[in-house]
Design a protein around this motif. Structure first.
Motif, PDB file in Angstrom:
ATOM      1  N   SER A 406       0.789  -1.201  -0.066  1.00 58.10           N
ATOM      2  CA  SER A 406      -0.240  -0.001  -0.224  1.00 58.10           C
ATOM      3  C   SER A 406       0.850   1.264  -0.143  1.00 58.10           C
ATOM      4  CB  SER A 406      -0.905   0.116   1.241  1.00 58.10           C
ATOM      5  OG  SER A 406      -1.866  -0.789   1.209  1.00 58.10           O
ATOM      6  N   GLY A 407       1.964   1.336   0.716  1.00 59.31           N
ATOM      7  CA  GLY A 407       2.907   2.338   0.534  1.00 59.31           C
ATOM      8  C   GLY A 407       3.460   2.607  -0.950  1.00 59.31           C
ATOM      9  N   ASN A 408       3.592   1.530  -1.600  1.00 59.31           N
ATOM     10  CA  ASN A 408       4.158   1.750  -3.071  1.00 59.31           C
ATOM     11  C   ASN A 408       3.046   2.410  -3.727  1.00 59.31           C
ATOM     12  OD1 ASN A 408       6.190   1.534  -5.002  1.00 59.31           O
ATOM     13  ND2 ASN A 408       5.290  -0.488  -5.643  1.00 59.31           N
ATOM     14  N   ALA A 409       1.771   1.991  -3.490  1.00 58.17           N
ATOM     15  CA  ALA A 409       0.668   2.634  -4.086  1.00 58.17           C
ATOM     16  C   ALA A 409       0.630   4.191  -3.770  1.00 58.17           C
ATOM     17  CB  ALA A 409      -0.617   1.954  -3.946  1.00 58.17           C
ATOM     18  N   VAL A 410       0.616   4.307  -2.423  1.00 58.29           N
ATOM     19  CA  VAL A 410       0.594   5.809  -1.718  1.00 58.29           C
ATOM     20  C   VAL A 410       1.637   6.658  -2.626  1.00 58.29           C
ATOM     21  CG1 VAL A 410       1.176   7.224   0.110  1.00 58.29           C
ATOM     22  CG2 VAL A 410      -0.516   5.192   0.276  1.00 58.29           C
ATOM     23  N   LEU A 411       3.005   6.196  -2.655  1.00 50.73           N
ATOM     24  CA  LEU A 411       4.242   6.817  -3.398  1.00 50.73           C
ATOM     25  C   LEU A 411       3.563   7.198  -4.791  1.00 50.73           C
ATOM     26  CD1 LEU A 411       6.906   8.056  -3.430  1.00 50.73           C
ATOM     27  CD2 LEU A 411       7.616   5.492  -4.286  1.00 50.73           C
ATOM     28  N   PHE A 412       3.152   6.154  -5.577  1.00 49.59           N
ATOM     29  CA  PHE A 412       2.938   6.666  -7.016  1.00 49.59           C
ATOM     30  C   PHE A 412       1.470   7.486  -7.121  1.00 49.59           C
ATOM     31  CE2 PHE A 412       5.640   3.148  -7.847  1.00 49.59           C
ATOM     32  CZ  PHE A 412       6.430   3.551  -9.015  1.00 49.59           C
ATOM     33  N   ALA A 413       0.731   7.360  -6.083  1.00 52.89           N
ATOM     34  CA  ALA A 413      -0.687   8.286  -6.104  1.00 52.89           C
ATOM     35  C   ALA A 413      -0.183   9.483  -5.900  1.00 52.89           C
ATOM     36  CB  ALA A 413      -1.574   7.554  -5.281  1.00 52.89           C
ATOM     37  N   GLY A 414       0.622   9.589  -4.727  1.00 47.93           N
ATOM     38  CA  GLY A 414       1.374  10.902  -4.389  1.00 47.93           C
ATOM     39  C   GLY A 414       1.850  11.810  -5.322  1.00 47.93           C
ATOM     40  N   LEU A 415       2.942  10.887  -5.940  1.00 49.93           N
ATOM     41  CA  LEU A 415       3.400  11.259  -7.382  1.00 49.93           C
ATOM     42  C   LEU A 415       2.437  12.167  -8.231  1.00 49.93           C
ATOM     43  CD1 LEU A 415       6.360   8.998  -8.128  1.00 49.93           C
ATOM     44  CD2 LEU A 415       6.787  11.235  -7.148  1.00 49.93           C
ATOM     45  N   THR A 416       1.303  11.230  -8.725  1.00 55.43           N
ATOM     46  CA  THR A 416       0.434  11.875  -9.473  1.00 55.43           C
ATOM     47  C   THR A 416      -0.138  13.058  -9.082  1.00 55.43           C
ATOM     48  OG1 THR A 416      -0.093   9.779  -9.939  1.00 55.43           O
ATOM     49  CG2 THR A 416      -1.627  11.411 -11.049  1.00 55.43           C
ATOM     50  N   VAL A 417      -0.428  13.272  -7.727  1.00 56.18           N
ATOM     51  CA  VAL A 417      -0.888  14.569  -7.304  1.00 56.18           C
ATOM     52  C   VAL A 417       0.132  15.824  -7.156  1.00 56.18           C
ATOM     53  CG1 VAL A 417      -2.054  15.894  -5.435  1.00 56.18           C
ATOM     54  CG2 VAL A 417      -2.660  13.374  -5.730  1.00 56.18           C
ATOM     55  N   ILE A 418       1.449  15.334  -6.991  1.00 48.02           N
ATOM     56  CA  ILE A 418       2.551  16.374  -7.007  1.00 48.02           C
ATOM     57  C   ILE A 418       2.731  16.788  -8.404  1.00 48.02           C
ATOM     58  CG2 ILE A 418       4.995  16.357  -6.626  1.00 48.02           C
ATOM     59  CD1 ILE A 418       4.657  14.597  -4.239  1.00 48.02           C
ATOM     60  N   ILE A 419       2.761  15.835  -9.274  1.00 43.81           N
ATOM     61  CA  ILE A 419       2.877  16.248 -10.886  1.00 43.81           C
ATOM     62  C   ILE A 419       1.885  17.196 -11.135  1.00 43.81           C
ATOM     63  CG2 ILE A 419       2.794  15.595 -13.300  1.00 43.81           C
ATOM     64  CD1 ILE A 419       4.178  12.961 -12.408  1.00 43.81           C
ATOM     65  N   ALA A 420       0.812  16.936 -10.768  1.00 40.29           N
ATOM     66  CA  ALA A 420      -0.332  18.186 -11.344  1.00 40.29           C
ATOM     67  C   ALA A 420      -0.376  19.247 -10.670  1.00 40.29           C
ATOM     68  CB  ALA A 420      -1.747  17.357 -10.796  1.00 40.29           C
ATOM     69  N   LEU A 421      -0.087  19.278  -9.423  1.00 42.80           N
ATOM     70  CA  LEU A 421       0.224  20.499  -8.567  1.00 42.80           C
ATOM     71  C   LEU A 421       1.471  21.386  -8.943  1.00 42.80           C
ATOM     72  CD1 LEU A 421      -0.922  19.480  -5.169  1.00 42.80           C
ATOM     73  CD2 LEU A 421      -2.146  21.130  -6.769  1.00 42.80           C
ATOM     74  N   ALA A 422       2.595  20.831  -9.273  1.00 39.57           N
ATOM     75  CA  ALA A 422       3.902  21.274  -9.646  1.00 39.57           C
ATOM     76  C   ALA A 422       3.503  21.800 -11.192  1.00 39.57           C
ATOM     77  CB  ALA A 422       5.099  20.451  -9.564  1.00 39.57           C
TER      78      ALA A 422
END
Length: 878
Positions: A406-422
């Protein structure tokens, strides 16, 4: 990556106190930074390089007195009657006192200005009468002077004739002397002396009369000069009166007056202490029966991030956690992780406000996102950990695997949000850049907290993460620490597909697909009428002084006074006397002749006489469509106005700047959307190793985005359900809301896509039929995704009634967007579409399959055959 995170989770569990201490140290450091370096936030927005900003920059150089920030104080009487003499004197004293503040350039006395405007017609009439009388006197004086000189002419002629005779007699005397007749010469000279004696009084009389006439002529010249000066002054007064038509500082009823306070700096740079000083001085100056309201520019206080509504949202999220997890300890852990992430992320954002120009929305958006994703990301790991414990996995091993899966999924999910915001930084517009980076940094902190502090806290909590009832339901009595006891619970019965929503959807996939698309499509219809703008006083809470000031001004003086435009005039060189005033009057007449203009008043000219500024009052408020049309029309008519008057014009002022900001953001939105979707499609391609799944995910996002836009337009622009959402004055949608909604909603939508579809991918990869994998994979993550979505909706919904009105439509758009995307798109449309596509949904070209790295987002390799040996539990875990 899964193996690396697995090792990180186990390390955090073993070295839990080191990790906890490190995060405490980080929080203390951030707190100290906030106290030492925090600056002033603002709700004023500008974009360098826009036409209005360029004009304002030039105006600050050539005419700085007209470029300072402007605030408004609205005075009224408690009984609605006219102001008394005592009240007028109090306002006059206040204007003088405010002008003495270091931060204030000037403050106007409305009664003095209104008196001047009211008296101007009579003064002009009296001045004209005096000039007419003076002109008559000048004409009479000139006539008298001409008559006097006419009367002198005969005497002067006689005197001249007598002097000629004397000269002739003198010549005779000279001839007598020459002829040797001295006696005759003496006689002639004696007669000459007698004649001269007789002429002297006459000559003196003529000279005196001549001198008197010269004095009269000089007086006449002085009078004529005074007359010409009076004519010029009267002409200037007439020009000023004509150009001031439509302007008032005291209402027609005499019960409302407006004071304009001009600051030395722009409103963005005015410190909170200086705004408060103006309010305190005003309140202390009020006398009995006199009341004051302040414009948004003066009272704007955005130092408070949290309000009651936000706390309610957090409370709802906590209730959902308690219901789902069953214990206060388990429910409190995700909340605690979110608080830590928000404390570090938002605290760091505020600390940077001392060196970075930052809008108030930046830390609020970071707070909103930090709470939502912080709770969700920790919840995903906690939920996986609880499931593994119930399956009999040792504590430390469970923590490691939960972090690796689940932490791996959290990492990639977070990366998606970070990309969208950045990606908000890509258009190169300053305040969305800061906004996006602040949000992205806070999400990044939330991810790191979930991957490091959550495992450490899970090790501290131990098996208390599950209630005794949960152990009992699993057929276990809560074994001792380190036990590898097995469960008698049938996993298949827990996730029985016959009782699954996915099963319902896949029974009628076409119906689910058509119904879902139709629902979202209908909701998206209002989005076609989307109009962007920035907030003004009309969007403030109805019980606020800013809103009362806005409405009082609009009711008493017309809506346009709340958002005057500034027109900068470039005057020709070499103008003399009143020529500059006449040119400005010509420009003022041209401007007043335009549609939607109430008044156009010159209010300043540069020292070199080359630059002047006019205040143009629109018919409607700053956010009205007519005002936007007026700004565009002024720019379009600039050439024709210059052709007719010889004066070039350009437009600035707060409404013009807001319009330019909105136009710039609207132009950048398609580029931003393309970048966000493009980068995220690549990430989703890596995660799901499929061509169609990322395309389906993006298509679903566009549907939920359109529906969210439509609902925002219907409520905040059209006024539907306005009483429910506290929208007392519908208007244009916040200009940067679309970019925020695109970035945040896309990132969060992909979170749920990741957690739901990765389970389907895992089931399919383990040999299950593609259609059956849709149901089993859905069941694998549906419960936690449902809870996560409800939590996120609750957090965002708390901001729908925020004390910061600018945040309200953002909170609503995100709450509704997550609700629709999670339950309509991810849990209905996506399973239906994947069921219809069957095995083909996982198709990928072989050549692409070979070159893509295997990121193993669900940590399938950690769950490969050959279970790990149970490891001894850390000493002291309880």
């Amino acid at each position: 990556m899964a193996s690396l995170l697995y090792s990180l989770g186990k390390l955090a569990a073993r070295k839990r106190w080191w990790f906890i201490s490190a995060w405490l140290a980080v929080m203390v450091a951030i707190g100290g930074s906030v106290a030492a370096f925090a600056g002033t936030l603002s709700n004023t927005f500008s974009i360098p390089g826009t036409p209005s900003q360029q004009v304002l920059d030039e105006l600050q150089g050539s005419l700085p007195d007209a470029a300072g920030g402007l605030g408004t104080i609205v005075f009224s009487t408690d009984d609605g009657g006219e102001f008394s003499k005592e009240q007028q004197d109090a306002v006059a004293r206040l204007a003088k006192d405010l002008g003495g503040l270091d931060a204030v350039k000037s403050a106007t006395d409305p009664f003095e200005l209104q008196s001047a405007l009211d008296d101007a017609p009579q003064q002009i009439e009296d001045g004209q009468a005096q000039l007419d009388e003076a002109k008559a006197k000048l004409e009479q004086g000139q006539a008298d002077l001409d008559a006097g000189r006419q009367q002198l002419e005969p005497g002067k002629a006689q005197l001249a004739a007598a002097e000629e005779q004397l000269q002739a007699a003198e010549a005779q005397a000279a001839q007598a002397d020459a002829a040797g007749q001295p006696a005759m010469a003496a006689q002639i000279r004696a007669q000459l002396e007698a004649q001269r004696a007789q002429l002297e009084p006459q000559k003196a009389q003529l000279e005196a009369a001549e001198a008197k006439l010269d004095d009269a002529e000089q007086q006449l010249k002085d009078g004529r000069s005074d007359y010409e000066s009076g004519v010029a002054d009267l002409q200037a007064a007439k020009l000023q009166q004509q150009s001031s038509e439509g302007v008032r500082f005291v209402s027609d009823t005499g019960s409302v007056a407006v004071m304009q306070v001009q600051f030395e700096k722009s409103m963005m740079e005015v410190a909170k202490e200086d705004r408060e000083a103006v309010q305190e001085m005003t309140e202390s100056a009020l006398v009995s029966g006199l009341h004051a309201e302040y414009s948004k520019d003066i009272v704007e206080d955005i130092s408070q991030l949290f309000g009651a509504a936000e706390i309610i949202g957090i409370t709802v999220a906590a209730a959902v956690l308690v219901i789902m997890l069953g214990t206060l300890i388990a429910a409190g852990l995700p909340l605690l992780m979110a608080i830590v992430g928000v404390g570090v992320g938002v605290g760091g954002t505020i600390a940077l406000s001392g060196v970075v120009e930052m809008s108030s929305v930046s830390p609020v958006l970071a707070l909103m996102l930090g709470l939502a994703v912080g709770i969700d990301y920790s919840l995903f790991i906690v939920n996986r950990h609880r499931s593994q414990l119930l399956a009999g996995m040792p504590l430390e091993e469970s923590i490691g695997r939960a972090t690796g899966t689940s932490g791996n999924a959290v990492l990639f999910a977070g990366l998606t949000v970070i990309i969208a915001l950045a990606a908000l930084a890509v258009p190169g517009i300053p305040f969305p850049t800061v906004l996006g980076l602040a949000g992205a940094a806070t999400v990044a902190v939330a991810v790191v907290v979930a991957l490091t502090l959550t495992p450490a806290m899970l090790a501290v909590i131990g098996r208390r993460i599950l209630s005794k009832r949960a152990w009992a339901r699993a057929g276990m009595s809560g074994p001792a620490e380190g036990s590898a006891a097995t469960t008698t619970a049938d996993a298949a019965s827990v996730n029985d597909p016959k009782r699954s929503w996915a099963r319902v959807v896949t029974r009628r996939p076409w119906l689910a697909l058509v119904a879902g698309v139709a629902l979202l499509g209908v909701m998206a219809v209002p989005a076609t009428q989307l109009r962007l703008g920035l907030p003004d006083g009309s969007s403030e809470p109805a019980d606020s002084t800013a809103y009362r000031a806005y409405t009082q001004l609009g009711d008493s003086f017309g809506e346009g006074i709340n958002g005057p435009l500034v027109v900068v005039a470039d005057l020709p060189d070499g103008l003399q006397g009143s020529e500059a005033d006449e040119k400005l009057l010509q420009v003022s007449r041209e401007l007043r002749g335009l549609e939607y203009v109430t008044a156009a008043v010159p209010f300043g000219t540069s020292d070199d006489g080359r630059t002047a500024a006019l205040q143009v009052i629109p018919e409607e408020g700053p956010a009205a469509e007519s005002t936007e049309e007026l700004v565009h029309n002024l720019r379009a008519q600039a050439d024709s106005i210059e052709a007719s008057t010889g004066v070039g014009i350009s437009v600035t002022g707060q409404p013009a700047m807001q319009i330019d900001v909105s136009d710039k953001l609207a132009d950048a939105m398609p580029v931003y959307l393309a970048i966000v979707i493009g980068l995220s499609l690549i990430l989703l391609l890596l995660v799901f190793r499929s061509i169609l799944v990322p395309l389906l995910a993006t298509a679903g996002f566009l549907l939920s985005l359109g529906a969210s836009f439509g609902a925002v337009v219907a409520i905040y622009q059209w006024g539907w359900l306005s009483s429910v959402f506290g929208v007392h004055d519908p208007g244009p949608i916040l200009s940067f809301l679309p970019m925020i909604l695109i970035g945040v909603l896309f990132g969060l939508a992909m979170d749920y896509q990741m957690f739901l579809v990765s389970g389907m991918r895992e089931s399919y990869a383990h040999g299950e039929d593609a259609r059956a994998a849709v149901v089993s994979g859905f069941n694998h993550g549906a419960k936690v995704v449902t809870a996560a979505a409800i939590i996120m909706v609750s957090v965002f919904a708390g901001f729908v009634f925020s004390h910061l009105t600018m945040v309200r439509p953002i909170g609503f758009g995100l709450a509704l967007g997550v609700l629709l995307d999670a339950f309509v798109v991810r849990m209905t449309l996506i399973p239906a579409a994947m069921h219809l596509l069957g095995k083909s949904v996982w198709w990928m070209p072989r050549w692409l399959e070979k070159i893509l790295p295997d990121v193993d987002v669900e940590g399938a390799k950690l769950s490969a055959p050959g279970p790990r040996e149970p490891e001894p539990e850390p000493v002291g875990v309880r």
